[in-house]
Design a protein around this motif. Structure first.
Motif, PDB file in Angstrom:
ATOM      1  N   LEU A  14      34.042 -19.969  -6.363  1.00 49.62           N
ATOM      2  CA  LEU A  14      33.601 -19.858  -7.740  1.00 49.62           C
ATOM      3  C   LEU A  14      33.424 -21.277  -8.267  1.00 49.62           C
ATOM      4  O   LEU A  14      34.211 -22.177  -7.927  1.00 49.62           O
TER       5      LEU A  14
ATOM      6  N   VAL B 113      40.885 -16.718 -13.043  1.00 49.80           N
ATOM      7  CA  VAL B 113      40.061 -16.835 -11.844  1.00 49.80           C
ATOM      8  C   VAL B 113      38.647 -17.232 -12.190  1.00 49.80           C
ATOM      9  O   VAL B 113      38.025 -18.032 -11.516  1.00 49.80           O
TER      10      VAL B 113
ATOM     11  N   ALA C 129      38.082 -11.594  -6.865  1.00 49.89           N
ATOM     12  CA  ALA C 129      37.009 -12.547  -6.549  1.00 49.89           C
ATOM     13  C   ALA C 129      35.926 -11.894  -5.697  1.00 49.89           C
ATOM     14  O   ALA C 129      34.745 -12.219  -5.816  1.00 49.89           O
TER      15      ALA C 129
END
Lengths: 425, 444
Positions: A104, B16, B376
């Motif tokens: 990410l 996250v 994720a």
């Protein structure tokens, strides 16, 4: 239809080259649709660099890069990756050690730092080395009598005897047992250099930010590799049939002839030829003759393999022991017919339409785009290859295909490996 | 369009995902008059569209004695219709530069093509045509059955490990058809014929038993318009009826079995537990099992890997997985590969101990890590339109709702340590388990 698709397919070709202040080049596509970044990279020098008697060393090296690096022992390193769901992996082929990183965007700092440590400062702690050795050996044992694995290993051994390409990339139980930590440290310093790496980055990252990260990660590596020369070799054993005895009801078959490398001017015609003979679609001749008409096999196909020092066209299938002879006859007859008569106009046109239209399908995820770019860079086809590629396919004529056939499937009888208990051979 | 919802995993409020606010694709959902459900997932990054049709039937719906018929029919769906001869659809897909395939699972069967967006309508015409017009000659049945037999030989008959997996599933499900392999048993595949296939086809293949999922660079309104002109012409059948499979009795016996084969050079230990699925679970148990599988055996930071591989070194690998997506009670699996010189029985006590102490002995960080990794995955899946199409298609096909998918990251995040301990204690117990050993046969 083809022209429109060819243009559409070129859209992932918004690819640019970036050279960092420290001189590291990367090809990149910037896209902020999904907040992630995907990196693919390829270092020149793979299993062909394994020391004599130590086949599997390069693969073991690649498996140890994320098993402890810098200040972090293996478990700490893996926890840092997992804490932020960073995916880091390495692979080994005959000519290269490759890798990929996916993170990410929010965790890019940590992701690139862990990548730097893995590439530049792997620890090779003794417990990690022994664990990876044990896992590798267990994997070799697990597949020791798997017919597909057995057939493929034997194929390479017969095709490239006495040459590094003839040795299994993952080694043997004996060769893996013989690899020392010093071997791994030496191989690491010889292969992982900033001068012989191709890098591609796709995703949500600006150019200036990427430039700094490239210097941080790859700038830490030595300038040049120290690779052993690998000699050229042509596929051996043409016309030979080898049976590897295995007590299974179905025989796995591998067959191959010398081929053309990526950089050969006839590679694209050979690629079109391969699509017609045994490429991925349900329409290929072998799929039709072996599977659809006769029910001889679930899977059958051919592909081009281009290595630094050789190239081949090779294929696979699996059929019950009683029908191996029939299956091989059908494959040989279709291959001969195609090389002698060439494709029909319609067949050639449809193959080109498919290859042109489907090119875009290989560019639909960031990871796939990054891997495609890294491979194109590794083969030194040029950054404009994605734009040029469909025009190269469109330009292929029947004469081109016949010439490619005469240089490949028409030039030699296949080397055939059969793992199983084939009846009548 | 009766609903518009946000795709899974797009909440921006978690650590996250960082703080950047970015919207994901807006899913569109609708239903034709004939019952066909439609989900459209926009993905405008690439000139590609993924077109999938999911049927709410899989191998668990195979009639008794005809195991493998769902999968065999999936093969025969490529053999032509009243309007289009065998192979024509594939030729068109190929000439358009498209890719196609199909797959059969326990609870669903799906067909897909990936093409450039202008060709979506053609794909729909062909797919709608074979939804109701399948017709093939008897002469294609025998060769295709041979293909399936070769597929089974490739996947199972030549692989002792696959034979162990089959035997274990058959032992775990003593009554439910999840114990029967999707591809079918060899002797029953050999007996499948054209009549079996067409009877099965008429029962299950209809718009009111199907879900259309389209992901890619297309407008939802255009997809619905195209669907009305193609699938909209197929008459509903009234549906195949409720999917009533026999329920598993409460398990009582801890089962152990083995496959011994001279070809085995590396022994392994596998275990299955009978556990709730997302459909049969209540009180968040399925989400807890999902986190538990990751915590126990998801990769090199998992509890099993840490205790058996890193600490004691008595295994070279170990892991776990949970098949939550299922209509009926499902499976949770644990496996371990013994270190050199050790047998599966040598390491089984240690494996049992690691399973029993997992939740109590892991840190809070480890639980957070397991959740982070699972969540994720949903972000990473946004990068792949075919993954998204599969996530939504499979969820709807087993009877989950789009809301279930949307809530999934939140539900995973909400799992507590107590819930993990509860599901481990309730379900990972000997009487719900089958343990399998893959061994070398040294007798011959």
């Amino acid at each position: 239809m083809s022209a429109a698709l060819a243009e559409a397919g070129a859209s992932p070709a918004d690819v640019g080259s970036l050279i960092s202040p420290g001189g590291i080049e990367a090809w990149r596509v910037e896209s902020d649709f999904v907040p992630l970044v995907a990196v693919a990279f390829t270092f020149e020098g793979g299993a062909a660099q394994d020391p004599p008697g130590k086949a599997g060393a390069a693969q073991m090296l690649s498996r140890l890069l994320d098993e402890g690096a810098g200040p972090y022992r293996s478990d700490a390193f893996q926890e840092r990756l997992a804490n932020q769901a960073i995916e880091l992996g390495f692979t080994t082929g005959p000519d290269a050690i490759g890798g990929s990183l996916k993170s990410l965007t929010a965790h890019a700092d940590e992701a690139f730092e862990l990548l730097r440590l893995a590439l530049a400062e792997p620890r090779f702690d003794e417990d990690a080395v022994e664990r990876v050795r044990a896992q590798t050996i267990a994997g070799l044992r697990y597949q020791a009598n798997d017919p597909g694995t057995v057939a493929t290993k034997r194929f390479f051994a017969e095709a490239f005897p006495g040459h590094p390409y003839g040795r299994p990339v993952s080694g043997t139980v004996e060769s893996v047992a013989a690899i020392t930590r010093d071997d791994l440290v030496d191989l690491h310093s010889r292969i992982l250099s900033r001068g012989r790496v191709k890098i591609a980055v796709v995703g949500d990252m600006k150019a200036d930010e990427l430039a700094l990260r490239l210097d941080h990660v790859f700038g830490a590596l030595p300038e040049e590799s120290r690779l052993d020369p690998v000699p050229d070799i042509e596929l051996q054993g043409c016309g030979k049939r080898v049976v590897v005895d295995l007590d299974v009801p179905q025989s796995v078959i591998r067959f191959g002839v010398p081929g053309l490398s990526w950089r050969d001017p006839d590679f694209i015609p050979a690629y079109v030829l391969n699509h017609i003979l045994g490429g991925g679609a349900f329409t290929s001749r072998l799929f039709q003759e072996v599977r659809e008409k006769r029910g001889l096999a679930y899977g059958v196909g051919t592909s081009l393999a281009s290595y630094r020092r050789t190239a081949m066209t090779w294929g696979y299938t699996a059929t019950k022991n009683e029908r191996v002879v029939e299956c091989l006859d059908v494959i040989a007859a279709e291959t001969r017919r195609l090389s002698e008569e060439g494709p029909s106009d319609d067949e050639l046109a449809k193959a080109k339409d498919y290859l042109i239209g489907s090119y875009a399908l290989g560019f639909d995820t960031s990871t796939k785009i990054a891997h495609q770019l890294a491979q194109i860079a590794f083969e030194e086809l040029g950054i404009d290859y994605i734009r040029r590629r469909n025009r190269l396919i469109a330009a292929v004529t029947e004469e081109d295909v016949r010439r490619a056939a005469a240089r490949t499937i028409g030039a030699a009888e296949a080397l055939v490996i059969i793992a199983g208990r084939p009846v009548g051979i | 369009m009766d609903q518009t919802i946000r795709a899974a995993g797009l909440r921006r409020d978690s650590a996250v995902l960082g703080s950047r606010d970015r919207s994901g694709p807006e899913l569109s959902r609708s239903r034709l008059d004939n019952g066909l459900e439609i989900v459209v997932i926009p993905d405008r990054r690439v000139p590609v569209v993924t077109h999938m049709v999911w049927y709410r039937n899989g191998s668990a719906d195979d009639p008794l004695g005809q195991s493998g018929i769902a999968h065999f029919l999936e093969h025969l769906m490529f053999k032509g219709t009243e309007r289009h001869p065998a192979g024509e659809f594939s030729k068109v897909v190929s000439a358009l530069g498209g890719q196609e395939n199909a797959f059969t699972s326990f609870d669903y069967t799906a067909y897909f093509q990936r093409v450039a967006p202008p060709h979506l309508g053609r794909m729909m015409e062909f797919e709608a045509d074979r939804m109701s017009g399948l017709n093939f000659d008897d002469s294609v049945v025998a060769p295709e059955r041979d293909v399936v037999l070769e597929e089974r030989r490739m996947r199972v008959e030549t692989d002792p490990s696959a034979q162990l997996s089959e035997a274990m599933a058959a032992a775990l499900f003593v009554h439910h058809p999840y114990g029967i392999p999707i591809i079918g048993w060899m002797h029953e595949i050999e007996g499948l014929n054209r009549t079996h296939a067409l009877d099965y086809y008429r029962r299950f293949y209809s718009p009111d038993n199907a879900i259309l999922v389209v992901a890619g660079d297309v407008e939802a309104s255009e997809v619905v318009r195209l669907a009305e002109g193609t699938y909209g012409r197929n008459a509903p059948h009234g549906g195949p009826g409720a999917r009533q499979r026999p329920r598993e009795p409460e398990p009582r016996a801890s089962r152990h079995l083995s496959v011994a084969d001279p070809k085995v050079e590396q022994p392994t230990l596998q275990r299955l537990y009978l556990v709730p699925s997302t459909r049969t679970a209540s009180g968040g148990e399925a989400h807890a099992l999902e986190v538990l599988a990751e915590l126990l055996g998801g990769g090199p930071t998992s509890h099993l890997y840490r205790t058996l591989v890193l600490e004691s070194g008595r295994a070279v690998n170990a892991g776990a997985w949970y098949m939550g997506s299922a209509i009926d009670e499902s499976r949770f699996s644990v496996y371990a590969v013994p270190a050199e010189g050790l047998s599966p029985t040598d390491i089984e006590p240690e494996l049992n101990q690691a399973i029993a102490t997992c939740v109590a002995s892991v840190t809070d960080d480890a639980i957070e890590r397991a959740k982070t990794r699972l969540i994720a995955e949903t972000i990473y899946s946004l990068d792949s339109q075919s993954s998204l199409a599969r996530i939504y298609g499979s969820a709807l096909a087993v009877g989950e709702t789009l809301e279930d998918v949307r809530r999934w990251p939140d539900d995973i995040r909400a799992v507590t340590r107590d819930q993990l301990a509860e599901v481990a204690e309730r379900y990972l117990v000997p009487r719900r388990s089958v343990t399998g050993y893959l061994l070398k046969d040294t007798s011959c």
